[in-house]
Design a protein around this motif. Sequence first.
Motif, PDB file in Angstrom:
ATOM      1  N   ALA A  39       1.005  -1.077  -0.037  1.00  0.00           N
ATOM      2  CA  ALA A  39       0.056  -0.188  -0.120  1.00  0.00           C
ATOM      3  C   ALA A  39       0.892   1.222   0.022  1.00  0.00           C
ATOM      4  O   ALA A  39       2.071   1.164   0.246  1.00  0.00           O
ATOM      5  CB  ALA A  39      -0.980  -0.032   1.097  1.00  0.00           C
ATOM      6  N   ALA A  40       0.404   2.262  -0.416  1.00  0.00           N
ATOM      7  CA  ALA A  40       1.152   3.555  -0.566  1.00  0.00           C
ATOM      8  C   ALA A  40       1.218   4.275   0.809  1.00  0.00           C
ATOM      9  O   ALA A  40       0.136   3.871   1.885  1.00  0.00           O
ATOM     10  CB  ALA A  40       0.526   4.696  -1.427  1.00  0.00           C
ATOM     11  N   LEU A  41       2.327   4.810   1.252  1.00  0.00           N
ATOM     12  CA  LEU A  41       2.803   5.208   2.596  1.00  0.00           C
ATOM     13  C   LEU A  41       1.568   6.420   2.740  1.00  0.00           C
ATOM     14  O   LEU A  41       1.072   6.703   3.898  1.00  0.00           O
ATOM     15  CB  LEU A  41       4.194   5.779   2.347  1.00  0.00           C
ATOM     16  N   SER A  42       1.165   6.960   1.879  1.00  0.00           N
ATOM     17  CA  SER A  42      -0.046   7.956   2.137  1.00  0.00           C
ATOM     18  C   SER A  42      -1.345   7.404   2.849  1.00  0.00           C
ATOM     19  O   SER A  42      -1.865   8.028   3.600  1.00  0.00           O
ATOM     20  CB  SER A  42      -0.416   8.693   0.951  1.00  0.00           C
ATOM     21  N   SER A  43      -1.552   6.049   2.441  1.00  0.00           N
ATOM     22  CA  SER A  43      -2.513   5.409   3.176  1.00  0.00           C
ATOM     23  C   SER A  43      -2.283   4.608   4.397  1.00  0.00           C
ATOM     24  O   SER A  43      -2.917   4.675   5.262  1.00  0.00           O
ATOM     25  CB  SER A  43      -3.381   4.650   2.166  1.00  0.00           C
ATOM     26  N   LEU A  44      -1.024   4.090   4.410  1.00  0.00           N
ATOM     27  CA  LEU A  44      -0.647   3.346   5.454  1.00  0.00           C
ATOM     28  C   LEU A  44      -0.164   4.436   6.935  1.00  0.00           C
ATOM     29  O   LEU A  44      -0.508   3.813   8.027  1.00  0.00           O
ATOM     30  CB  LEU A  44       0.851   2.613   5.300  1.00  0.00           C
ATOM     31  N   LEU A  45       0.596   5.327   6.659  1.00  0.00           N
ATOM     32  CA  LEU A  45       0.864   6.053   7.836  1.00  0.00           C
ATOM     33  C   LEU A  45      -0.118   6.620   8.659  1.00  0.00           C
ATOM     34  O   LEU A  45      -0.131   6.309   9.960  1.00  0.00           O
ATOM     35  CB  LEU A  45       1.884   7.237   7.363  1.00  0.00           C
ATOM     36  N   PRO A  46      -1.261   6.908   8.209  1.00  0.00           N
ATOM     37  CA  PRO A  46      -2.439   7.493   9.342  1.00  0.00           C
ATOM     38  C   PRO A  46      -3.148   6.234   9.935  1.00  0.00           C
ATOM     39  O   PRO A  46      -3.833   6.362  10.995  1.00  0.00           O
ATOM     40  CB  PRO A  46      -3.459   8.077   8.271  1.00  0.00           C
ATOM     41  N   GLU A  47      -2.733   4.892   9.468  1.00  0.00           N
ATOM     42  CA  GLU A  47      -3.780   3.952   9.956  1.00  0.00           C
ATOM     43  C   GLU A  47      -2.780   2.742  11.007  1.00  0.00           C
ATOM     44  O   GLU A  47      -3.390   2.193  11.585  1.00  0.00           O
ATOM     45  CB  GLU A  47      -4.073   3.003   8.624  1.00  0.00           C
ATOM     46  N   VAL A  48      -1.475   2.961  10.798  1.00  0.00           N
ATOM     47  CA  VAL A  48      -0.768   2.006  11.728  1.00  0.00           C
ATOM     48  C   VAL A  48      -0.280   2.948  12.992  1.00  0.00           C
ATOM     49  O   VAL A  48      -0.556   4.151  13.198  1.00  0.00           O
ATOM     50  CB  VAL A  48       0.630   1.686  10.963  1.00  0.00           C
ATOM     51  N   GLY A  49       0.148   2.044  13.987  1.00  0.00           N
ATOM     52  CA  GLY A  49       0.430   2.641  15.262  1.00  0.00           C
ATOM     53  C   GLY A  49       1.860   3.294  15.181  1.00  0.00           C
ATOM     54  O   GLY A  49       2.525   3.312  14.146  1.00  0.00           O
ATOM     55  N   PRO A  50       2.231   4.158  16.255  1.00  0.00           N
ATOM     56  CA  PRO A  50       3.530   4.819  16.198  1.00  0.00           C
ATOM     57  C   PRO A  50       4.754   4.170  16.057  1.00  0.00           C
ATOM     58  O   PRO A  50       5.715   4.580  15.374  1.00  0.00           O
ATOM     59  CB  PRO A  50       3.246   5.245  17.679  1.00  0.00           C
TER      60      PRO A  50
END
Length: 144
Positions: A39-50
């Motif tokens: 998946a694109a980082l633009s969609s992954l970053l908001p969805e995964v934990g810190p």
Amino acid sequence: MRWMLASGLPSATPIGVLEWRTFGLLRRAVLVTAQFEGAALSSLLPEVGPAERLALALATGHLIGHLHRRGFRDRNLDLRNLLAQRRADGSWHIVKIDSPRHVLRRPGIDEDALTRADWARLLPQFTPFDLADAVRRAAADVMA
């Protein structure tokens, strides 16, 4: 993509290209690649934990450091054009897609106007996650 693969860098695997030309001038091109399960980082970053965000940021910094070290200047460095896939060991595999404006320079030059432009475009996209410094430090580790 062929250059990235030949340089030992991660890339989606190209299968073919279609071009439409008028009087020899390229009007449109379509690149076909093998499917990349990620998946694109633009969609992954908001969805995964810190912790996962940090791991993605570090993997991104390493990739950009390797690209720049080998002379690749993207000029289109956006989170939507960085695809991430989790490996079996839990680490992240990141590939760069969509680089129609890229430039190749002599390898080994760590910084020039185009690398600064790449960073100026990419780092603000990591700022909302407070990861811009981590990305830059990871790239600097590659350059050291």
